[in-house]
Write a protein that holds these residues in place. Structure first.
Motif, PDB file in Angstrom:
ATOM      1  N   GLU A  55       2.442   1.988  -3.300  1.00  0.00           N
ATOM      2  CA  GLU A  55       1.491   2.305  -4.162  1.00  0.00           C
ATOM      3  C   GLU A  55       1.817   0.846  -5.285  1.00  0.00           C
ATOM      4  O   GLU A  55       1.677   1.270  -6.652  1.00  0.00           O
TER       5      GLU A  55
ATOM      6  N   GLY B 222       0.750  -1.165  -0.027  1.00  0.00           N
ATOM      7  CA  GLY B 222       0.063  -0.130  -0.178  1.00  0.00           C
ATOM      8  C   GLY B 222       0.830   1.279   0.105  1.00  0.00           C
ATOM      9  O   GLY B 222       0.505   2.169  -0.737  1.00  0.00           O
TER      10      GLY B 222
ATOM     11  N   GLU C 136      -9.942  -1.466  -2.401  1.00  0.00           N
ATOM     12  CA  GLU C 136     -10.122  -1.196  -1.156  1.00  0.00           C
ATOM     13  C   GLU C 136      -8.696  -0.616  -0.782  1.00  0.00           C
ATOM     14  O   GLU C 136      -7.660  -1.195  -1.199  1.00  0.00           O
ATOM     15  N   THR C 137      -8.547   0.380   0.181  1.00  0.00           N
ATOM     16  CA  THR C 137      -7.406   0.843   0.892  1.00  0.00           C
ATOM     17  C   THR C 137      -6.702  -0.490   1.686  1.00  0.00           C
ATOM     18  O   THR C 137      -7.489  -1.065   2.245  1.00  0.00           O
TER      19      THR C 137
ATOM     20  N   ARG D 137      -3.860   0.014  -3.938  1.00  0.00           N
ATOM     21  CA  ARG D 137      -5.353  -0.412  -3.612  1.00  0.00           C
ATOM     22  C   ARG D 137      -5.539  -1.933  -3.918  1.00  0.00           C
ATOM     23  O   ARG D 137      -5.084  -2.244  -5.151  1.00  0.00           O
TER      24      ARG D 137
END
Lengths: 132, 274
Positions: free
Chosen positions: B18, B15, B133-134, B39
């Motif tokens: 990225e 996360g 979703e994060t 994500r």
């Protein structure tokens, strides 16, 4: 044949690979030896189907010059049925649900197939039928 | 200890970086997190039914219809557009199913054994939800689920207990889910197996199995029933497969063996005409 060892191998495979629902071992001619199957499955019929399926696949491999048959896998929308030859004398059936990772199954079955082959071809006297 | 402790830092790092690609989690059940720009856009695991299994097992789409949708979508693994176009699911409904399956698979991986995590960057990540979703929210939800399960009076592991129904007279106040679980719990199936069988989330089923164990509706079958092994009938020995009949030999043709002549060896090897 060591019945306890065979039962241990079959149960061990089901516990080792997520998604296996049933297993069965039969002679190459389709005569059932052991079945770890749910009540909804007819193990005798399954063993006969596996013997016929492997025979057909083997002849197909020969007729099309695809080399030695490794396995057959039938994929359905609710899972799959894999048939493996166990040496030259027997076969194993593995049924799995949609979550079964078939590549992982093939890797996990190879050592188990070798051990099951040794158990089945063991020349030791037959013990009383028992399971695990 | 569950695999969460190993999984969480690896996923959190994806996360922060990225990362776009796959985080492959080795273990039991293990699985793959698919990420785009940090994500999570899909999670696949043998430990939890994916959106396809949920739609097929619930009967919303039949096997034949699914095959047709895949053909129509050019062999796509996830024929979302065709599902919506044919009215099998609304786009919002499909998004909810995919997001639920994503969280469920993350829970199944984290609840199991994690041996290690490895990043792989394919050309285009497999996505089941557009935005995703994060990682922080997914990890938070997974941790909450693991903690909630551990707090139940009869905590159940998705891959451990194999319950059977308790044979007692039950009142008619059972939920649909409880009816389904009682119908399929046979002492062979774990909560994970039951989730696949009835097309529900593995977290939902695991929690319900734990509650039903507590309420005395289910009981753990221990030890498992022995596997019957049959002795081969008298006179039947394991025999090698009958080899197929040999191919008929090609009809013999009269071919004269070449005669060696002085100086002809060079011509035979190099094909120079006489």
């Amino acid at each position: 044949m060591d019945h306890k060892a065979l039962a241990l191998e079959m149960r061990g495979l089901r516990e080792q690979v997520t998604g296996i629902t049933d297993t069965a071992v039969a002679a190459a001619d389709g005569l059932l030896i052991a079945a770890d199957t749910a009540d909804s499955i007819d193990p005798e019929g399954l063993a006969a189907l596996a013997a016929a399926g492997l025979g057909l696949a083997r002849r197909t491999a020969e007729a099309t010059a695809r080399g030695t048959l490794r396995r057959t896998v039938t994929y359905g929308s609710h899972g799959c049925a894999a048939f493996y030859a166990v040496g030259d004398t027997a076969l194993m059936v593995v049924l799995g649900d949609e979550g079964l990772d078939v590549d992982h199954l093939h890797r996990a079955t190879q050592p188990a197939l070798r051990r099951i082959d040794s158990i089945l071809t063991d020349k030791a006297p037959e013990k009383a039928s028992e399971g695990v | 200890m569950s695999g969460y402790a190993i999984l969480a830092p690896a996923l959190a790092e994806c996360g922060r970086d990225e990362f776009s690609g796959e985080l492959r989690v080795a273990g039991t059940p293990g699985g793959i997190f698919h990420l785009r720009d940090g994500r999570v856009v899909a999670v696949e695991s043998p430990g939890a039914p994916g959106p396809e299994a949920l739609l097929l097992r619930s009967g919303r789409v039949s096997g034949e219809q699914w095959a047709e949708l895949v053909r129509e979508s050019g062999g796509s693994r996830w024929p979302a557009t065709a599902l919506i176009a044919h009215g099998y699911a609304g786009s919002a409904q499909l998004r909810v199913v995919c997001m639920m399956a994503l969280h469920d698979a993350a829970f199944a991986i984290a609840a199991g054994r994690v041996d290690g995590c490895e990043r792989v960057a394919p050309a285009e990540p497999f996505a089941q939800v557009a935005l995703g979703e994060t990682v922080a929210r997914l990890l938070q939800d997974t941790a909450r689920r693991l903690a909630a399960l551990a707090l139940l009076p009869h905590p159940v592991h998705p891959d451990r207990e194999r319950p059977v129904p308790v044979p007692v007279a039950r009142d008619g106040r059972l939920t649909v889910l409880q009816h389904e679980l009682l119908a399929h719990a046979d002492g062979r199936r774990t909560a994970r197996d039951l989730a696949f069988r009835i097309g529900r989330g593995v977290y939902t089923v695991t929690v319900e199995v734990a509650r039903m164990l507590g309420d005395g509706l289910l009981v753990c079958a221990e030890p498992p029933a022995p596997i019957p092994v049959r002795a081969l009938p008298e006179g039947h020995r394991l025999q090698q497969r009958t080899p197929p009949p040999p191919e008929p030999a090609p009809p013999p043709t009269r071919t004269a063996l070449p005669r060696r002549k002085p100086g002809s060896f060079f011509r035979l090897r190099n094909g120079i005409p006489k």
